[in-house]
Design a protein around this motif. Structure first.
Motif, mmCIF file in Angstrom:
data_model
loop_
_atom_site.group_PDB
_atom_site.id
_atom_site.type_symbol
_atom_site.label_atom_id
_atom_site.label_comp_id
_atom_site.label_asym_id
_atom_site.label_seq_id
_atom_site.Cartn_x
_atom_site.Cartn_y
_atom_site.Cartn_z
ATOM 1 N N LEU A 257 4.869 0.804 8.420
ATOM 2 C CA LEU A 257 3.479 0.411 8.221
ATOM 3 C C LEU A 257 2.697 1.482 7.458
ATOM 4 O O LEU A 257 1.804 1.171 6.663
ATOM 5 C CB LEU A 257 2.817 0.130 9.566
ATOM 6 C CG LEU A 257 3.376 -1.069 10.344
ATOM 7 C CD1 LEU A 257 2.728 -1.156 11.721
ATOM 8 C CD2 LEU A 257 3.155 -2.362 9.571
ATOM 9 N N ALA A 258 3.058 2.747 7.699
ATOM 10 C CA ALA A 258 2.386 3.831 6.983
ATOM 11 C C ALA A 258 2.677 3.767 5.488
ATOM 12 O O ALA A 258 1.796 4.048 4.670
ATOM 13 C CB ALA A 258 2.827 5.179 7.550
ATOM 14 N N CYS A 259 3.900 3.398 5.104
ATOM 15 C CA CYS A 259 4.221 3.267 3.676
ATOM 16 C C CYS A 259 3.351 2.204 3.019
ATOM 17 O O CYS A 259 2.882 2.380 1.882
ATOM 18 C CB CYS A 259 5.705 2.931 3.501
ATOM 19 S SG CYS A 259 6.797 4.352 3.723
ATOM 20 N N PHE A 260 3.141 1.101 3.711
ATOM 21 C CA PHE A 260 2.252 0.057 3.201
ATOM 22 C C PHE A 260 0.837 0.607 2.998
ATOM 23 O O PHE A 260 0.207 0.393 1.961
ATOM 24 C CB PHE A 260 2.245 -1.115 4.178
ATOM 25 C CG PHE A 260 1.420 -2.291 3.750
ATOM 26 C CD1 PHE A 260 1.866 -3.166 2.770
ATOM 27 C CD2 PHE A 260 0.187 -2.547 4.337
ATOM 28 C CE1 PHE A 260 1.116 -4.264 2.376
ATOM 29 C CE2 PHE A 260 -0.580 -3.639 3.949
ATOM 30 C CZ PHE A 260 -0.115 -4.499 2.966
ATOM 31 N N GLY A 261 0.356 1.367 3.988
ATOM 32 C CA GLY A 261 -0.979 1.941 3.889
ATOM 33 C C GLY A 261 -1.097 3.001 2.822
ATOM 34 O O GLY A 261 -2.104 3.066 2.105
ATOM 35 N N VAL A 262 -0.074 3.837 2.677
ATOM 36 C CA VAL A 262 -0.116 4.910 1.674
ATOM 37 C C VAL A 262 -0.142 4.319 0.267
ATOM 38 O O VAL A 262 -0.866 4.803 -0.617
ATOM 39 C CB VAL A 262 1.075 5.858 1.862
ATOM 40 C CG1 VAL A 262 1.209 6.813 0.673
ATOM 41 C CG2 VAL A 262 0.907 6.658 3.148
ATOM 42 N N GLY A 263 0.650 3.274 0.024
ATOM 43 C CA GLY A 263 0.621 2.618 -1.281
ATOM 44 C C GLY A 263 -0.767 2.109 -1.619
ATOM 45 O O GLY A 263 -1.254 2.275 -2.747
ATOM 46 N N SER A 264 -1.430 1.513 -0.637
ATOM 47 C CA SER A 264 -2.783 1.015 -0.842
ATOM 48 C C SER A 264 -3.753 2.160 -1.101
ATOM 49 O O SER A 264 -4.622 2.074 -1.979
ATOM 50 C CB SER A 264 -3.220 0.209 0.382
ATOM 51 O OG SER A 264 -4.543 -0.262 0.232
ATOM 52 N N MET A 265 -3.619 3.256 -0.360
ATOM 53 C CA MET A 265 -4.544 4.374 -0.496
ATOM 54 C C MET A 265 -4.430 5.040 -1.864
ATOM 55 O O MET A 265 -5.445 5.422 -2.466
ATOM 56 C CB MET A 265 -4.284 5.395 0.613
ATOM 57 C CG MET A 265 -4.668 4.908 2.000
ATOM 58 S SD MET A 265 -4.023 5.968 3.323
ATOM 59 C CE MET A 265 -4.852 7.495 2.935
ATOM 60 N N LEU A 317 9.702 -1.048 -0.819
ATOM 61 C CA LEU A 317 9.071 -2.355 -1.035
ATOM 62 C C LEU A 317 7.719 -2.437 -0.335
ATOM 63 O O LEU A 317 6.746 -2.962 -0.887
ATOM 64 C CB LEU A 317 9.990 -3.466 -0.533
ATOM 65 C CG LEU A 317 11.271 -3.687 -1.352
ATOM 66 C CD1 LEU A 317 12.247 -4.578 -0.584
ATOM 67 C CD2 LEU A 317 10.942 -4.304 -2.717
ATOM 68 N N TRP A 318 7.631 -1.900 0.882
ATOM 69 C CA TRP A 318 6.358 -1.915 1.607
ATOM 70 C C TRP A 318 5.307 -1.066 0.873
ATOM 71 O O TRP A 318 4.140 -1.424 0.825
ATOM 72 C CB TRP A 318 6.564 -1.415 3.027
ATOM 73 C CG TRP A 318 6.766 -2.465 4.080
ATOM 74 C CD1 TRP A 318 6.258 -2.441 5.345
ATOM 75 C CD2 TRP A 318 7.531 -3.674 4.014
ATOM 76 N NE1 TRP A 318 6.647 -3.554 6.058
ATOM 77 C CE2 TRP A 318 7.434 -4.328 5.255
ATOM 78 C CE3 TRP A 318 8.282 -4.286 3.005
ATOM 79 C CZ2 TRP A 318 8.053 -5.542 5.522
ATOM 80 C CZ3 TRP A 318 8.921 -5.484 3.268
ATOM 81 C CH2 TRP A 318 8.795 -6.110 4.507
ATOM 82 N N PHE A 319 5.745 0.055 0.297
ATOM 83 C CA PHE A 319 4.837 0.891 -0.498
ATOM 84 C C PHE A 319 4.291 0.095 -1.693
ATOM 85 O O PHE A 319 3.083 0.108 -1.966
ATOM 86 C CB PHE A 319 5.573 2.140 -0.981
ATOM 87 C CG PHE A 319 4.769 3.005 -1.906
ATOM 88 C CD1 PHE A 319 3.935 3.994 -1.398
ATOM 89 C CD2 PHE A 319 4.848 2.844 -3.275
ATOM 90 C CE1 PHE A 319 3.181 4.800 -2.251
ATOM 91 C CE2 PHE A 319 4.104 3.637 -4.141
ATOM 92 C CZ PHE A 319 3.273 4.621 -3.624
ATOM 93 N N LEU A 320 5.157 -0.617 -2.399
ATOM 94 C CA LEU A 320 4.727 -1.393 -3.562
ATOM 95 C C LEU A 320 3.822 -2.553 -3.160
ATOM 96 O O LEU A 320 2.863 -2.881 -3.869
ATOM 97 C CB LEU A 320 5.948 -1.916 -4.316
ATOM 98 C CG LEU A 320 6.786 -0.865 -5.051
ATOM 99 C CD1 LEU A 320 8.034 -1.510 -5.649
ATOM 100 C CD2 LEU A 320 5.968 -0.172 -6.126
ATOM 101 N N LEU A 321 4.101 -3.185 -2.016
ATOM 102 C CA LEU A 321 3.244 -4.279 -1.558
ATOM 103 C C LEU A 321 1.841 -3.759 -1.223
ATOM 104 O O LEU A 321 0.836 -4.411 -1.533
ATOM 105 C CB LEU A 321 3.865 -4.962 -0.341
ATOM 106 C CG LEU A 321 5.125 -5.791 -0.601
ATOM 107 C CD1 LEU A 321 5.689 -6.342 0.698
ATOM 108 C CD2 LEU A 321 4.853 -6.927 -1.593
ATOM 109 N N GLY A 322 1.772 -2.590 -0.600
ATOM 110 C CA GLY A 322 0.466 -1.999 -0.314
ATOM 111 C C GLY A 322 -0.284 -1.667 -1.585
ATOM 112 O O GLY A 322 -1.493 -1.914 -1.702
ATOM 113 N N ALA A 323 0.427 -1.116 -2.574
ATOM 114 C CA ALA A 323 -0.205 -0.799 -3.855
ATOM 115 C C ALA A 323 -0.685 -2.061 -4.554
ATOM 116 O O ALA A 323 -1.799 -2.111 -5.099
ATOM 117 C CB ALA A 323 0.785 -0.036 -4.737
ATOM 118 N N GLY A 324 0.148 -3.109 -4.557
ATOM 119 C CA GLY A 324 -0.245 -4.365 -5.190
ATOM 120 C C GLY A 324 -1.470 -4.974 -4.542
ATOM 121 O O GLY A 324 -2.384 -5.459 -5.223
ATOM 122 N N ASN A 325 -1.523 -4.947 -3.201
ATOM 123 C CA ASN A 325 -2.696 -5.475 -2.513
ATOM 124 C C ASN A 325 -3.966 -4.739 -2.917
ATOM 125 O O ASN A 325 -5.017 -5.338 -3.140
ATOM 126 C CB ASN A 325 -2.498 -5.364 -1.000
ATOM 127 C CG ASN A 325 -1.894 -6.620 -0.408
ATOM 128 O OD1 ASN A 325 -1.396 -7.478 -1.127
ATOM 129 N ND2 ASN A 325 -1.911 -6.727 0.903
#
Length: 428
Positions: A257-265, A317-325
């Motif tokens: 979950l942190a990878c998803f958040g870091v990508g977004s940040m 993949l979770w990092f990229l999804l966070g960045a895309g969002n």
């Protein structure tokens, strides 16, 4: 980016947002534990119903309550909504039946459906400069991402010292502090319009009709569907990927979950410079390409990858999804501001709040129910198709010939007083 905090009014409003977010994060953890205490193995059903009620309140209640309060001064609306949220949170430690959770959650989330659009529509009035407003959007995105990382850690620390019921007091404190920060802030006086207002039905549906008559907002509506797909996959099925599919320890769920958040940040931090150089369309539609491609990659990994190597694929993949969002979510309010007047802004922001959450009513069951019935692969594939459909709609609604940075004219069809009878004139 932090220079925008020199504005005292915005600084206080941003502080109110932070403390309310932390309180909401504590509520999420404590509510799950309360549901388990009351329902045991059926806690998932209790929480699922609570989340459904939350979305229904956001989708159905927000436009109606906004139509009722849009012409009132913002400060009493915001403070009143925070006080209602605090009162409902204070009721939660005394609940003894599962149905009582559903009633309290409906009232609490209805207050949130009042507070959030009113708060978001106020910021463009406080920060009129486009660069300052973009910086504020980036800070807001960072605040949401940081809350997703910090609140669970804070809750875990507090739970080592107190019972989960005490976490609800933290939620109450967060909402009361938010109300206090808003109460002591000198807010700009909005032009609430003159003349006889339209009917309640006209005002309730005004924001949705402005969406339909504005090309960029039609594109944003489709982009909301794109964002809902990866969010549902990550929030609903991360635990299944980590624990069942990859057989990883519980602590690795937080890392995923942190990878998803870091990508977004990371995208949120860089957004002001990127938007200034490339414009809203290029940035947001890049996300509309990145998300379906990444979801397709998640589907392939789920079906084909060796679980031993799948862990590293999942993190990437979770990092990229966070960045895309974040490429879609961070600039979205710029489109809402540009497509509205000061009179119609609360209605447009409320429509975005309501319509975006409606997309989750579709995405969450695909991720959860289909994942449980058919497996992670079909669920990821279905969400990929959903994102592709949203991306196609976004590209068709926001054609490439649109001049970057140009604004569609705001006509009388966007007025509170006049019904929308004709579409907004198109410019090539």
């Amino acid at each position: 980016m932090l220079s925008v905090l020199r504005d005292e009014t915005y600084r206080r409003l941003f502080s109110a947002q932070i403390v309310a977010l932390v309180g909401t994060g504590l509520l999420t953890v404590a509510l799950g534990l309360l549901a388990f205490d009351l329902a045991g193995s059926n806690a998932g059903a209790v929480m699922g119903t609570a989340l459904t009620i939350k979305m229904l309140a956001y989708v159905g209640f927000a436009p109606v309550i906004n139509a009722l309060v849009a012409r009132l001064p913002k400060k009493p609306v915001l403070v009143g909504a925070d006080l209602v949220r605090a009162a409902m949170a204070l009721c939660l430690p005394f609940i003894t039946e599962a149905w009582q959770i559903h009633v309290v959650i409906f009232l609490l989330q209805s207050a949130s459906a009042t507070f959030t659009p009113a708060f978001q529509s106020l910021i463009p009035t406080v920060l009129k400069d486009e660069r300052d407003y973009t910086h504020a959007l980036s800070l807001s995105r960072l605040a949401y991402d940081m809350e997703a990382l910090v609140s669970p850690a804070a809750a875990a620390l507090l739970l080592s010292m107190v019972s989960y019921n005490r976490l609800f007091l933290g939620t109450v404190a967060g909402f009361l502090l938010s109300a206090g920060m808003v109460a002591i802030t000198a807010l700009p006086k909005a032009d609430l319009g003159a003349g006889t207002p339209g009917s309640l039905w006209h005002r309730t549906t005004l924001g949705a009709r402005i969406f339909w008559n504005t090309r960029r907002l039609r594109s944003l509506l489709a982009l909301n569907l794109v964002v809902a797909a990866p969010t549902a996959l990550v929030l609903v099925n991360s635990v299944v990927y980590v624990r069942e599919f990859l057989h990883r320890p519980e602590t690795d769920l937080a890392l995923a979950l942190a990878c998803f958040g870091v990508g977004s940040m990371i995208v949120a931090i860089s957004a002001p410079r990127v938007l200034e150089r490339f414009g809203d369309r290029a940035v947001m539609l890049t996300g509309a390409i990145l998300i379906p491609v990444t979801l397709a990659g998640a589907t392939a990994v789920t079906v084909l990858a060796d679980p031993d190597a799948g862990w590293w694929w999942l993190l990437g993949l979770w990092f990229l999804l966070g960045a895309g969002n974040s490429t879609i979510l961070t600039p979205s309010s710029r489109l809402l501001r540009d497509a509205s007047t000061e009179q119609t802004r609360p209605y447009v922001f409320t429509a975005q709040f309501s319509l975006s959450h409606a997309c989750y009513i579709l995405a969450y069951p695909l991720a959860g129910w289909l994942g449980a019935a058919a497996g992670l692969g079909p669920a990821a594939a279905a969400l990929t198709i959903l994102a592709i459909l949203g991306s196609a709609g976004a590209f068709l609604s926001w054609p490439g010939r649109t001049v970057t940075g140009a604004r569609e004219p705001v006509t009388k069809e966007h007025s509170v007083e006049q019904p929308i009878e004709q579409p907004v004139p198109r410019r090539s």
